[in-house]
Design a protein around this motif. Sequence first.
Motif, PDB file in Angstrom:
ATOM      1  N   VAL A 156       0.960  -1.174   0.076  1.00  0.00           N
ATOM      2  CA  VAL A 156       0.107   0.179   0.031  1.00  0.00           C
ATOM      3  C   VAL A 156       1.001   1.277   0.143  1.00  0.00           C
ATOM      4  CG1 VAL A 156      -1.603   1.241   1.181  1.00  0.00           C
ATOM      5  CG2 VAL A 156      -2.006  -1.247   1.153  1.00  0.00           C
ATOM      6  N   VAL A 157       0.816   2.123  -0.900  1.00  0.00           N
ATOM      7  CA  VAL A 157       1.573   3.328  -1.144  1.00  0.00           C
ATOM      8  C   VAL A 157       0.789   4.415  -0.894  1.00  0.00           C
ATOM      9  CG1 VAL A 157       3.049   4.740  -2.716  1.00  0.00           C
ATOM     10  CG2 VAL A 157       2.983   2.092  -2.792  1.00  0.00           C
ATOM     11  N   ASP A 158       1.134   5.157   0.151  1.00  0.00           N
ATOM     12  CA  ASP A 158       0.456   6.379   0.552  1.00  0.00           C
ATOM     13  C   ASP A 158       1.253   7.602  -0.251  1.00  0.00           C
ATOM     14  OD1 ASP A 158      -0.658   8.710   1.570  1.00  0.00           O
ATOM     15  OD2 ASP A 158      -0.399   8.173   3.830  1.00  0.00           O
ATOM     16  N   THR A 214       5.911  -2.183  -7.880  1.00  0.00           N
ATOM     17  CA  THR A 214       5.602  -3.119  -6.620  1.00  0.00           C
ATOM     18  C   THR A 214       4.486  -2.579  -6.096  1.00  0.00           C
ATOM     19  OG1 THR A 214       6.949  -1.635  -5.331  1.00  0.00           O
ATOM     20  CG2 THR A 214       8.049  -3.366  -6.293  1.00  0.00           C
ATOM     21  N   ALA A 215       3.884  -1.236  -6.249  1.00  0.00           N
ATOM     22  CA  ALA A 215       2.461  -1.147  -5.418  1.00  0.00           C
ATOM     23  C   ALA A 215       1.243  -1.934  -5.882  1.00  0.00           C
ATOM     24  CB  ALA A 215       2.204   0.400  -5.458  1.00  0.00           C
ATOM     25  N   THR A 216       0.481  -2.496  -4.825  1.00  0.00           N
ATOM     26  CA  THR A 216      -0.646  -3.092  -5.559  1.00  0.00           C
ATOM     27  C   THR A 216      -1.889  -2.022  -4.998  1.00  0.00           C
ATOM     28  OG1 THR A 216      -0.909  -4.010  -3.134  1.00  0.00           O
ATOM     29  CG2 THR A 216       0.162  -5.331  -4.831  1.00  0.00           C
ATOM     30  N   VAL A 217      -1.866  -1.263  -4.181  1.00  0.00           N
ATOM     31  CA  VAL A 217      -2.657  -0.421  -3.863  1.00  0.00           C
ATOM     32  C   VAL A 217      -2.186   0.875  -3.541  1.00  0.00           C
ATOM     33  CG1 VAL A 217      -4.579   0.495  -2.122  1.00  0.00           C
ATOM     34  CG2 VAL A 217      -4.073  -2.126  -2.553  1.00  0.00           C
ATOM     35  N   TRP A 218      -2.784   2.107  -4.510  1.00  0.00           N
ATOM     36  CA  TRP A 218      -2.524   3.461  -4.172  1.00  0.00           C
ATOM     37  C   TRP A 218      -3.526   4.177  -3.418  1.00  0.00           C
ATOM     38  CZ3 TRP A 218       2.213   6.249  -5.623  1.00  0.00           C
ATOM     39  CH2 TRP A 218       3.255   5.512  -6.485  1.00  0.00           C
ATOM     40  N   THR A 219      -3.010   4.989  -2.391  1.00  0.00           N
ATOM     41  CA  THR A 219      -4.096   5.841  -1.817  1.00  0.00           C
ATOM     42  C   THR A 219      -3.512   7.317  -1.821  1.00  0.00           C
ATOM     43  OG1 THR A 219      -5.316   6.272   0.325  1.00  0.00           O
ATOM     44  CG2 THR A 219      -2.959   5.463   0.390  1.00  0.00           C
ATOM     45  N   GLU A 259     -11.972  10.146 -12.475  1.00  0.00           N
ATOM     46  CA  GLU A 259     -11.595   9.704 -13.862  1.00  0.00           C
ATOM     47  C   GLU A 259     -10.035   9.379 -13.751  1.00  0.00           C
ATOM     48  OE1 GLU A 259     -12.660  13.215 -15.944  1.00  0.00           O
ATOM     49  OE2 GLU A 259     -14.946  12.463 -15.904  1.00  0.00           O
ATOM     50  N   ILE A 260      -9.283  10.296 -13.155  1.00  0.00           N
ATOM     51  CA  ILE A 260      -7.991  10.098 -13.264  1.00  0.00           C
ATOM     52  C   ILE A 260      -7.567   8.792 -12.471  1.00  0.00           C
ATOM     53  CG2 ILE A 260      -5.469  11.059 -12.577  1.00  0.00           C
ATOM     54  CD1 ILE A 260      -7.082  13.896 -12.409  1.00  0.00           C
ATOM     55  N   GLY A 261      -8.016   8.700 -11.305  1.00  0.00           N
ATOM     56  CA  GLY A 261      -7.902   7.276 -10.546  1.00  0.00           C
ATOM     57  C   GLY A 261      -8.284   6.177 -11.383  1.00  0.00           C
ATOM     58  N   ALA A 262      -9.192   6.225 -12.092  1.00  0.00           N
ATOM     59  CA  ALA A 262      -9.554   4.979 -13.023  1.00  0.00           C
ATOM     60  C   ALA A 262      -8.661   4.963 -14.142  1.00  0.00           C
ATOM     61  CB  ALA A 262     -10.898   5.150 -13.809  1.00  0.00           C
ATOM     62  N   GLN A 263      -7.909   5.815 -14.810  1.00  0.00           N
ATOM     63  CA  GLN A 263      -6.900   5.849 -15.748  1.00  0.00           C
ATOM     64  C   GLN A 263      -5.715   5.035 -15.141  1.00  0.00           C
ATOM     65  OE1 GLN A 263      -6.702   9.255 -18.533  1.00  0.00           O
ATOM     66  NE2 GLN A 263      -8.424  10.059 -17.691  1.00  0.00           N
ATOM     67  N   LEU A 264      -5.262   5.578 -13.881  1.00  0.00           N
ATOM     68  CA  LEU A 264      -4.181   5.300 -13.212  1.00  0.00           C
ATOM     69  C   LEU A 264      -4.302   3.683 -12.999  1.00  0.00           C
ATOM     70  CD1 LEU A 264      -3.283   7.939 -11.041  1.00  0.00           C
ATOM     71  CD2 LEU A 264      -1.736   7.254 -12.626  1.00  0.00           C
ATOM     72  N   ALA A 265      -5.579   3.278 -12.538  1.00  0.00           N
ATOM     73  CA  ALA A 265      -5.903   2.090 -12.217  1.00  0.00           C
ATOM     74  C   ALA A 265      -5.564   0.932 -13.628  1.00  0.00           C
ATOM     75  CB  ALA A 265      -7.039   1.683 -11.652  1.00  0.00           C
ATOM     76  N   GLU A 266      -6.070   1.353 -14.589  1.00  0.00           N
ATOM     77  CA  GLU A 266      -5.806   0.790 -15.961  1.00  0.00           C
ATOM     78  C   GLU A 266      -4.415   0.670 -16.494  1.00  0.00           C
ATOM     79  OE1 GLU A 266      -8.004  -0.865 -18.057  1.00  0.00           O
ATOM     80  OE2 GLU A 266      -9.700  -0.634 -16.864  1.00  0.00           O
ATOM     81  N   ARG A 267      -3.845   1.972 -16.198  1.00  0.00           N
ATOM     82  CA  ARG A 267      -2.103   1.958 -16.450  1.00  0.00           C
ATOM     83  C   ARG A 267      -1.288   1.090 -15.698  1.00  0.00           C
ATOM     84  NH1 ARG A 267       0.953   5.702 -19.238  1.00  0.00           N
ATOM     85  NH2 ARG A 267      -1.064   6.178 -20.593  1.00  0.00           N
ATOM     86  N   LEU A 268      -1.662   1.335 -14.512  1.00  0.00           N
ATOM     87  CA  LEU A 268      -0.726   0.419 -13.604  1.00  0.00           C
ATOM     88  C   LEU A 268      -1.120  -0.822 -13.117  1.00  0.00           C
ATOM     89  CD1 LEU A 268      -0.148   3.612 -11.042  1.00  0.00           C
ATOM     90  CD2 LEU A 268       1.330   2.812 -13.041  1.00  0.00           C
TER      91      LEU A 268
END
Length: 313
Positions: free
Chosen positions: A162-164, A183-188, A213-222
């Motif tokens: 989990v990356v804060d 290495t991150a599996t979760v970004w907050t 929207e930005i969060g969704a794009q990051l989830a897709e890319r990463l």
Amino acid sequence: MTGRVVHTGQAIVDVVMRVASIPAPGSDVFASDSALLVGGGFNVMAAARREGAPVVYAGGHGTGPLGDLVRASLRAEGVEVLLPAHPGLDTGFCVALTDDDAERTFVSTVGAEGHVPVDALDDVVVTAGDVVYVSGYSLLHPDNAAMLARALPRLAGDVEVVVDASPVIGDVPEAALRTLLETATVWTVNEREVRILGERVLGELPAGAAPQEIGAQLAERLDTVVLVRVGPGGCWVARRGQLAMLVPGIAVTAVDTNGAGDAHTGVLCAGLCAGTPLEEAVTRANVAAGIAVTRPGPATSPTAAEITARLAR
């Protein structure tokens, strides 16, 4: 399933002062209240412990009165301290100013917590169910960044990382950021941080792009989970291949927002290492952050019983 939260960030001491407004350059104001409290990464660890998770502090701490204060606070919360005290440095401190709008401004120093040996985590063994917490602040300290570049590829795999992102994510060197991206599996992140991270990963963003929207794009890319905290509105949960989903927050009157994100992240990590479904863990984290802002001070996350009671209402 019950794992541990392995915290690789920095516990420091907060010099907390309440002021009507942030003073103008060259002026002098008196604080209406003040306190010397352990904060920084301690806030996350305290929140996770109060939610019931075993916590290991794998960060640095100093030899001196501030280091003593950090260790005493960690012991009081039941946190296991992994590393020995730095023989030549005390723990650093932060001046935290909270104004009448409940906003906070920080000025920080760097002590022993910013000088962790590169091999500090070589003997740490994680197992399925553990959660490794990483703070963006760690990547601004060259020693800590080198330690994480060495440790995270080995620790990641069967555990959640989990990356804060933290407010400094825009200043993290490219090589250090790449370690997190791999290495991150979760970004907050909060609303400001998601845009900064988005611009670093995705490139220039439209001026009106919504946080989810930005969060969704990051989830897709990463190919990770991206959590976007939107204050009292709650938290957006973005996963690859899915629409972002809003988990609502709770309505409160804030008196001090210092530590709200830490309360959220600590309770989230505790939920993940207990095997709690993500949306349920985020719901409890939202409640924890909401309660935390109604209390003055940095480490104000509630207990698990308080969160459960608020949810029952």
